[in-house]
Write an enzyme that holds these catalytic residues in place. Structure first.
Site, short mmCIF file in Angstrom:
data_model
loop_
_atom_site.label_atom_id
_atom_site.label_comp_id
_atom_site.label_asym_id
_atom_site.label_seq_id
_atom_site.Cartn_x
_atom_site.Cartn_y
_atom_site.Cartn_z
N HIS A 376 0.83 -1.31 0.20
CA HIS A 376 -0.21 -0.13 -0.05
C HIS A 376 0.75 1.21 -0.04
CE1 HIS A 376 -4.18 -1.36 0.48
NE2 HIS A 376 -3.47 -2.34 1.03
N LYS A 567 -8.58 13.76 4.29
CA LYS A 567 -7.79 12.76 4.45
C LYS A 567 -6.88 12.94 5.49
CE LYS A 567 -6.14 13.93 0.25
NZ LYS A 567 -6.19 12.93 -0.58
N ARG A 568 -6.29 11.90 5.89
CA ARG A 568 -5.30 11.91 6.95
C ARG A 568 -4.33 13.25 6.74
NH1 ARG A 568 -5.37 7.76 10.91
NH2 ARG A 568 -3.74 9.02 11.74
N LYS A 573 0.94 14.59 1.61
CA LYS A 573 -0.56 14.79 1.05
C LYS A 573 -0.39 16.43 0.83
CE LYS A 573 -2.95 10.72 3.07
NZ LYS A 573 -3.53 10.12 1.96
N LYS A 679 -14.17 8.80 -4.90
CA LYS A 679 -15.50 9.21 -4.34
C LYS A 679 -15.95 10.59 -4.65
CE LYS A 679 -13.99 6.88 -0.13
NZ LYS A 679 -13.13 7.40 1.24
C1 LIG Z 1 -12.03 7.37 1.70
C2 LIG Z 1 -11.58 7.80 2.76
C3 LIG Z 1 -9.97 8.00 3.20
C4 LIG Z 1 -8.93 7.82 2.23
O1 LIG Z 1 -8.90 9.30 1.48
P1 LIG Z 1 -7.83 9.51 0.88
O2 LIG Z 1 -7.87 10.78 0.16
O3 LIG Z 1 -7.51 8.64 -0.33
O4 LIG Z 1 -6.34 9.54 1.62
C5 LIG Z 1 -9.61 8.22 4.32
N1 LIG Z 1 -10.76 8.22 5.59
C6 LIG Z 1 -11.99 8.29 5.37
C7 LIG Z 1 -12.83 8.20 6.34
C8 LIG Z 1 -12.46 7.80 4.00
O5 LIG Z 1 -13.64 7.67 3.90
#
Ligand SMILES: *Cc1c(COP(=O)(O)O)cnc(C)c1O
Length: 834
Positions: A376, A567-568, A573, A679
């Site tokens: 990953h 996101k985290r 990022k 998403k």
């Molecule tokens: C989809 C999702 C992620 C992943 O987000 P990235 O932008 O791909 O890092 C992280 N946390 C939650 C709650 C999510 O729904």
């Protein structure tokens, strides 16, 4: 065993063959009332959201239960080949809305509740998110399970039932504060305890040789401290197909004997202590996303999951196939979600060689035909390594087995590349040094027949960099499986308005075949369709603005451009780059450079690992800039910046439908795939992003005209880093100068001089691996292109429609079909008739 419920009686068939429950309003109504009044035993004064939710959830669960049993029965009867998806994380979120959608009972349930003046959305809010994961990796596992159930593939999730999930994030005085997430406190309707399948897991002790009855030398692991693993099953419903798969979560508890011995000896403290020790294993999820964690308890968690799950599989195998181990690899595949469960390679060897007494080569053949590994991340700090001394103490027998695997493996390398000691050193499962370490990724690769990355670029970079030596040895093992998300949760459920509009025009086949969204392309320029598309987005933006008001106390105007990065929080990022852009817009407003302005609401959300000081400081900068910008009368409605606390699955369900612009701005080559990007795309947000991870494939589907691409690509990143001079970028760019002056001049930290010095240091250091300032100009320009496009509603809406229309490739249905075609090779098995 604490409770032995394995002895079943011979019973009358009618005891278990019930007629199926009706799915209509009146049947659901009767069950809802019965659960509230009789099972839960509540009165008028208990009509709280919580109890009403619980009663409703039980009524829905009953309807899953019979399908669940019918699915299990079909898998048994066919003795179907299965995949066990081993993951330390499953970020499931809420279950009720998803269960109702998949059973197609959302409308009857809504009607039932209306009879009592109750709103479905309000009751659904009473459900706590199942936050058993950090971010993308855990959410991916949850989307995979959804798609497998919908495709009727026999896939069983194995994970841990953490008592405390991902921490709840609060923002106090601009800082992240972590609160424990005791999500099981009010009970969990969706799980079924299965004490009859309890397993025993060993830790500690030592190994000794002995001769078996045939005089062969064997090893046994003795003097261990044992912990019981009790499984709790969670139903995973397929969409409209009566299939319900399982997620089996292990909970740790002490063995009875432990306690009894200590109690009998009169040492009550010790008795409680050992119980306490055992239960610690599944007490809490480690909150580190994409970073290694060298803690002993984490290794205990990993082994606990691997051992309990493999023993569970062997138990079932013995029941269905006797001790015919040749069939084990034919009937089971194990997919390792990152290296976290990779100790399973050594544990399956131990179970087969020590406990089932197979010879080594035969056991190794079974292991290497049944294990598959998904990587990953390329980030070096996420590569798991465990000190040899820790293994020696905690898992002495597993260490011996790893040494033996390594000796045989290095023999193979030596035969292929005689005398190449450098290569042997690089590829050894044991990293030499002052503290020798076990390299878990190497163990996973050596033990697996398939190794995959999670997007095209990521898989290619793996074979060229990190895993190059292994790729040269076994090119046929390596493959790509681009991630996805399930459109059931991430469009059908979370965006009912858009779902209705889409289905009105192209039917609802897209819910199980996302490629059908392509049919929307012909409507992209249709003025009436565009108007309705905008109305939906506007309503979703109002819904999101309400969330921002409730959870961050800020006012977002739905007429502004909603610019979102959730996101985290991680340096790669680059939330910092986003923040620099907001500072730049602020500087423009302050100097009166506001012609053709696009009003913009910037939303940033995400959790920082509690020990990650830089990430926490980035949150402080965002909240500090927000405080200044939002209070400045010169700014007015032109710009808002909000940090949304406690980003989680249920908040993303409101965020992605209400987004205009999706920020996917990682340093190229660092984001393995991303799934948040998918998403947003599905819900008609337009991406502003780097050429990284799955952004590349999103861009491939859309074309440059429907995606705001900017910045260095992975090759340019590597080249720039060799001779990076951030100061040169500052000197060449007056906009960047103005931003750095505000930052360095302490405008955002007037009462805490020096607060943001570490961030300024990192940005201006030639060693900055994230190259934030190198991408600043391109980023600001891309943002200006996005702002201009937003001022042309027909153009923007067309782009938005095309984003949804071309998101078909990013369904986990497609991802799972590829895993199944190339790795698992399972047959779809429909449930027995109800
Ligand atoms: C989809 C999702 C992620 C992943 O987000 P990235 O932008 O791909 O890092 C992280 N946390 C939650 C709650 C999510 O729904």
């Amino acid at each position: 065993m604490t409770r032995n419920r394995a002895n079943t009686l011979t019973v009358h068939p009618e005891l278990t063959d019930l007629p199926p429950l009706a799915m209509d309003e009146s049947a659901i109504d009767a069950d809802f009332l019965r659960y509230f009044n009789r099972t839960l035993g509540r009165d008028k004064q208990h009509c709280t959201d919580h109890y009403l939710y619980e009663a409703l959830a039980y009524a829905v669960r009953d309807r899953l239960m019979e399908r669940w049993k019918a699915t299990r029965a079909a898998y048994e009867k066919r003795n179907a080949r299965r995949t066990c998806y081993l993951s330390l994380e499953f970020l499931m979120g809420r279950a009720l809305g998803n269960a109702m959608l998949n059973l197609d009972i959302t409308e009857p349930v809504r009607q039932v509740l209306q009879r009592y003046g109750l709103a479905l959305e309000e009751l659904a809010e009473a459900e706590h998110d199942a936050g058993l994961g950090n971010g993308g990796l855990g959410r991916l596992a949850a989307c995979f399970l959804d798609s497998c159930a919908t495709l009727q593939l026999p896939v069983l999730g194995y994970g841990l039932r953490y008592e405390y999930g991902m921490f709840r994030q609060e923002i106090v005085d601009g800082r992240q504060v972590e609160e424990p997430d005791h999500w099981l406190r009010d009970g969990h309707v969706w799980e079924l305890e299965r004490p009859e399948y309890t397993q025993r897991v060993h830790f500690g002790g030592r190994t000794e040789f002995y001769r078996d009855e045939k005089g062969r030398q064997r090893v046994r692991w003795v003097g261990t401290h044992d912990v019981l693993a009790v499984p709790y099953d969670v139903p995973v419903p397929g969409y409209g197909n009566d299939s319900v798969n399982s997620l089996r979560l292990w909970s740790a508890t002490s063995t009875d004997e432990f306690d009894l011995d200590d109690f009998n000896a009169g040492d009550y403290d010790l008795a409680v202590e050992s119980k306490y020790d055992a239960e610690h294993i599944t007490m809490v999820l480690y909150p580190n996303d994409a970073s290694e964690n060298g803690k002993e308890l984490r290794l205990r968690q990993q082994y606990f999951l691997a051992s309990a799950s493999l023993k569970d599989v062997l138990r079932r195998h013995l029941r269905l196939n006797g001790n015919d181990y040749e069939q084990l690899a034919g009937r089971n595949c194990f997919q390792l979600n990152d290296t976290h469960p990779s100790i399973a390679v050594a544990e399956l060897m131990r179970l087969l060689v020590d406990e089932q007494r197979l010879d080594w080569d035969r056991a190794w053949g079974i292991v290497t035909r049944s294990m598959a590994y998904t990587n990953h991340t390329l980030l070096p700090e996420a590569l798991e390594k465990w000190p040899v001394y820790l293994f020696e103490r905690l898992l002495p027998r597993l260490l011996e087995i790893i040494y033996e695997i390594n000796a045989r493996f290095l023999g193979e390398v030596e035969r292929r590349w005689p005398g190449d000691t450098d290569r042997l050193r690089r590829m050894s499962l044991i990293e030499e040094g002052e503290t020798p370490m076990v390299r878990m990724a190497w163990l996973a690769i050596v033990g697996s027949f398939s190794v995959n990355g999670v997007a095209g670029l990521h898989s290619r970079l793996l074979t060229q960099g990190l895993f190059r030596d292994f790729f040269e040895l076994w090119p046929e093992k390596f493959n790509n499986k681009t991630n996805g998300v399930t459109q059931r949760r991430w469009l059908a459920m979370c965006n009912p308005r858009l779902s209705r509009l889409i289905s009105e025009h192209i039917g609802d086949g897209w819910v199980t075949d996302l490629a059908q969204l392509r049919q929307l392309e012909t409507l992209a320029d249709d003025a009436d369709f565009q108007r309705r598309w905008r109305e939906v987005k506007q309503a979703n933006k109002q819904r999101l603005a309400a969330l921002v008001r409730d959870e961050a106390g800020a006012v977002f105007s739905p007429d502004a451009l909603f610019d979102i990065q959730v996101k985290r929080i991680h340096e790669y990022k680059r939330q910092l780059l986003n923040c620099l852009h907001v500072i730049h817009l602020y500087a423009r407003i302050k100097r009166g450079d506001t012609a053709d302005w696009t009003p913009r609401c910037v939303l940033i959300g995400g959790k920082a690992a509690p020990g990650y000081a830089m990430a926490k400081l980035i949150i402080r900068l965002i909240t500090s800039v927000a405080r200044l910008v939002n209070a400045d009368p010169d700014v007015g409605d032109r710009l808002k910046l909000v940090f949304l606390p406690n980003y989680r699955v249920s908040s993303m369900e409101l965020i992605c439908p209400g987004a205009d612009l999706s920020e996917q701005i990682s340093t190229a080559g660092k984001e393995a795939s991303g799934t948040g990007n998918m998403k947003f795309m599905m819900n008609g947000a337009i991406t502003l992003g780097t050429y990284d991870g799955a952004n590349i494939e999103i861009l491939e589907e859309l074309g440059e005209e429907n995606f705001f691409r900017f910045g260095l690509d992975a090759e340019a990143v590597a080249a720039t880093r060799a001779d990076y001079r951030p100061q040169a970028f500052i000197e060449a760019d007056p906009d960047l100068q103005a931003v750095m002056e505000l930052l360095q001049g302490g405008r955002f930290n007037p009462y805490e001089p020096g607060l943001f010095d570490p961030l300024i240091q990192a940005l201006t250091s030639p060693g900055d691996p994230w190259l934030t300032l190198a991408d600043f100009r391109a980023y600001v320009d891309a943002q200006a292109r996005a702002a201009a496009a937003y001022r042309d509603p027909a153009r923007w809406t067309r782009m938005s429609i095309l984003n949804t229309a071309r998101s078909g490739r990013f369904s986990t249905d497609r991802t799972m079909q590829e895993y199944n075609r190339d790795i698992w090779k399972l047959e779809a098995v429909p449930p027995e008739a109800l």
